[in-house]
Design a protein around this motif. Sequence first.
Motif, PDB file in Angstrom:
ATOM      1  N   ARG A 230       0.836  -1.205   0.000  1.00  0.00           N
ATOM      2  CA  ARG A 230       0.000   0.000   0.000  1.00  0.00           C
ATOM      3  C   ARG A 230       0.871   1.255   0.000  1.00  0.00           C
ATOM      4  O   ARG A 230       0.620   2.203  -0.752  1.00  0.00           O
ATOM      5  N   ILE A 231       1.905   1.269   0.821  1.00  0.00           N
ATOM      6  CA  ILE A 231       2.796   2.425   0.912  1.00  0.00           C
ATOM      7  C   ILE A 231       3.548   2.634  -0.399  1.00  0.00           C
ATOM      8  O   ILE A 231       3.718   3.768  -0.869  1.00  0.00           O
ATOM      9  N   ILE A 232       3.979   1.546  -1.021  1.00  0.00           N
ATOM     10  CA  ILE A 232       4.710   1.648  -2.290  1.00  0.00           C
ATOM     11  C   ILE A 232       3.802   2.181  -3.390  1.00  0.00           C
ATOM     12  O   ILE A 232       4.207   3.033  -4.195  1.00  0.00           O
TER      13      ILE A 232
ATOM     14  N   PHE B 142       8.932   4.941 -12.422  1.00  0.00           N
ATOM     15  CA  PHE B 142       8.721   4.413 -11.076  1.00  0.00           C
ATOM     16  C   PHE B 142       9.739   3.321 -10.745  1.00  0.00           C
ATOM     17  O   PHE B 142       9.395   2.292 -10.162  1.00  0.00           O
ATOM     18  N   THR B 143      10.983   3.524 -11.139  1.00  0.00           N
ATOM     19  CA  THR B 143      12.001   2.513 -10.882  1.00  0.00           C
ATOM     20  C   THR B 143      12.183   2.321  -9.380  1.00  0.00           C
ATOM     21  O   THR B 143      11.928   3.240  -8.586  1.00  0.00           O
ATOM     22  N   PRO B 144      12.623   1.132  -8.955  1.00  0.00           N
ATOM     23  CA  PRO B 144      12.821   0.885  -7.524  1.00  0.00           C
ATOM     24  C   PRO B 144      13.729   1.913  -6.856  1.00  0.00           C
ATOM     25  O   PRO B 144      13.480   2.316  -5.717  1.00  0.00           O
ATOM     26  N   THR B 145      14.768   2.351  -7.575  1.00  0.00           N
ATOM     27  CA  THR B 145      15.693   3.328  -6.992  1.00  0.00           C
ATOM     28  C   THR B 145      14.983   4.640  -6.687  1.00  0.00           C
ATOM     29  O   THR B 145      15.149   5.223  -5.602  1.00  0.00           O
ATOM     30  N   LEU B 146      14.169   5.119  -7.633  1.00  0.00           N
ATOM     31  CA  LEU B 146      13.445   6.372  -7.426  1.00  0.00           C
ATOM     32  C   LEU B 146      12.395   6.236  -6.325  1.00  0.00           C
ATOM     33  O   LEU B 146      12.221   7.140  -5.499  1.00  0.00           O
ATOM     34  N   ILE B 147      11.700   5.104  -6.319  1.00  0.00           N
ATOM     35  CA  ILE B 147      10.678   4.884  -5.293  1.00  0.00           C
ATOM     36  C   ILE B 147      11.321   4.814  -3.910  1.00  0.00           C
ATOM     37  O   ILE B 147      10.807   5.378  -2.936  1.00  0.00           O
ATOM     38  N   CYS B 148      12.465   4.146  -3.812  1.00  0.00           N
ATOM     39  CA  CYS B 148      13.171   4.065  -2.529  1.00  0.00           C
ATOM     40  C   CYS B 148      13.608   5.454  -2.063  1.00  0.00           C
ATOM     41  O   CYS B 148      13.524   5.772  -0.867  1.00  0.00           O
ATOM     42  N   THR B 149      14.074   6.273  -2.998  1.00  0.00           N
ATOM     43  CA  THR B 149      14.484   7.637  -2.645  1.00  0.00           C
ATOM     44  C   THR B 149      13.299   8.427  -2.105  1.00  0.00           C
ATOM     45  O   THR B 149      13.407   9.115  -1.077  1.00  0.00           O
ATOM     46  N   ASP B 150      12.157   8.322  -2.783  1.00  0.00           N
ATOM     47  CA  ASP B 150      10.956   9.034  -2.328  1.00  0.00           C
ATOM     48  C   ASP B 150      10.514   8.542  -0.954  1.00  0.00           C
ATOM     49  O   ASP B 150      10.135   9.340  -0.088  1.00  0.00           O
ATOM     50  N   LEU B 151      10.543   7.230  -0.762  1.00  0.00           N
ATOM     51  CA  LEU B 151      10.112   6.659   0.515  1.00  0.00           C
ATOM     52  C   LEU B 151      11.059   7.046   1.646  1.00  0.00           C
ATOM     53  O   LEU B 151      10.630   7.306   2.775  1.00  0.00           O
ATOM     54  N   GLU B 152      12.342   7.096   1.335  1.00  0.00           N
ATOM     55  CA  GLU B 152      13.316   7.487   2.358  1.00  0.00           C
ATOM     56  C   GLU B 152      13.113   8.948   2.763  1.00  0.00           C
ATOM     57  O   GLU B 152      13.180   9.296   3.943  1.00  0.00           O
TER      58      GLU B 152
ATOM     59  N   SER C  55      10.352  10.560   2.711  1.00  0.00           N
ATOM     60  CA  SER C  55       9.109  10.686   3.478  1.00  0.00           C
ATOM     61  C   SER C  55       9.146   9.898   4.783  1.00  0.00           C
ATOM     62  O   SER C  55       8.171   9.902   5.540  1.00  0.00           O
ATOM     63  N   GLY C  56      10.259   9.207   5.035  1.00  0.00           N
ATOM     64  CA  GLY C  56      10.400   8.442   6.268  1.00  0.00           C
ATOM     65  C   GLY C  56       9.604   7.156   6.301  1.00  0.00           C
ATOM     66  O   GLY C  56       9.317   6.625   7.378  1.00  0.00           O
ATOM     67  N   LYS C  57       9.260   6.616   5.125  1.00  0.00           N
ATOM     68  CA  LYS C  57       8.413   5.420   5.075  1.00  0.00           C
ATOM     69  C   LYS C  57       9.112   4.206   4.469  1.00  0.00           C
ATOM     70  O   LYS C  57       8.475   3.179   4.239  1.00  0.00           O
TER      71      LYS C  57
END
Length: 255
Positions: free
Chosen positions: A57-59, A74-84, A86-88
């Motif tokens: 859900r968060i992803i 929406f590559t994993p690297t970009l998604i990880c950067t966004d999540l990091e 936002s602290g999620k």
Amino acid sequence: MSEVDANEEFLKQVPPHYLDAEKNLLGILMLQGSMLADLLESTGKFDPDDFFSQKNRIIFEAILRRAERGSEDFTPTLICTDLEQSGKLAKAGGEAYVHSLTNVSASVYSINELAEKIKNSAQRRRLIKVADHIKNLGLSPEGRSNTDIYDEAMGMLFNLAESTHRENSGPQGITATTIEAIKDIKERAASDNKMRGVPTQFHELDELISGLQGGTLNIIAARPGIGKTSFAMNIVENIAMNPDIKAPALVFSLE
């Protein structure tokens, strides 16, 4: 098996879900981000709450946020950067989990089928939640009469059925409409055919709006006696008489 044993067995059951479908859908979007617009267009309302897994859900929320900014990357690297940022990232399973999602076992052409499985299981979970509440009403009426309990139970079931029906009709959320609009703008810019709707044959108007678009309401407004009705009837006639488009035209007159 006694009734008590049956109830205990029911409570141990895991709610309906398709974790593999959730993972594969996210992986497909990471590999081919342009499919998000098609997914939202074909499935109607499809939002993070449909995911059973909190991580997934968060992803998906992160993917939607990037899409709202006009990105289809929406590559994993970009998604990880966004999540990091936002602290999620930890709640989303960490970098290893996000990157593992691209190891999909489904074809990109099955994304709508995956989405349908996810939506169906989410709807069944909502039904179970309503049924559990109705059961609690029967066990602990708290002064309610049987008639009141019946009315509340029927109301909850009716609202659930209505919300399920509205998922593919009625007003849509801003995320889906924004993504669809961005996709349409990009397709217009890349296409030599600028007429994407039904032409009115009023060429300057068609250049501005690219023809009449499906699912839209167009309002002709002017002072009385200016010619609104004549103009509208000319558009109807032009559409009905155009042999190239063969589009139906229907007039409802309240005058």
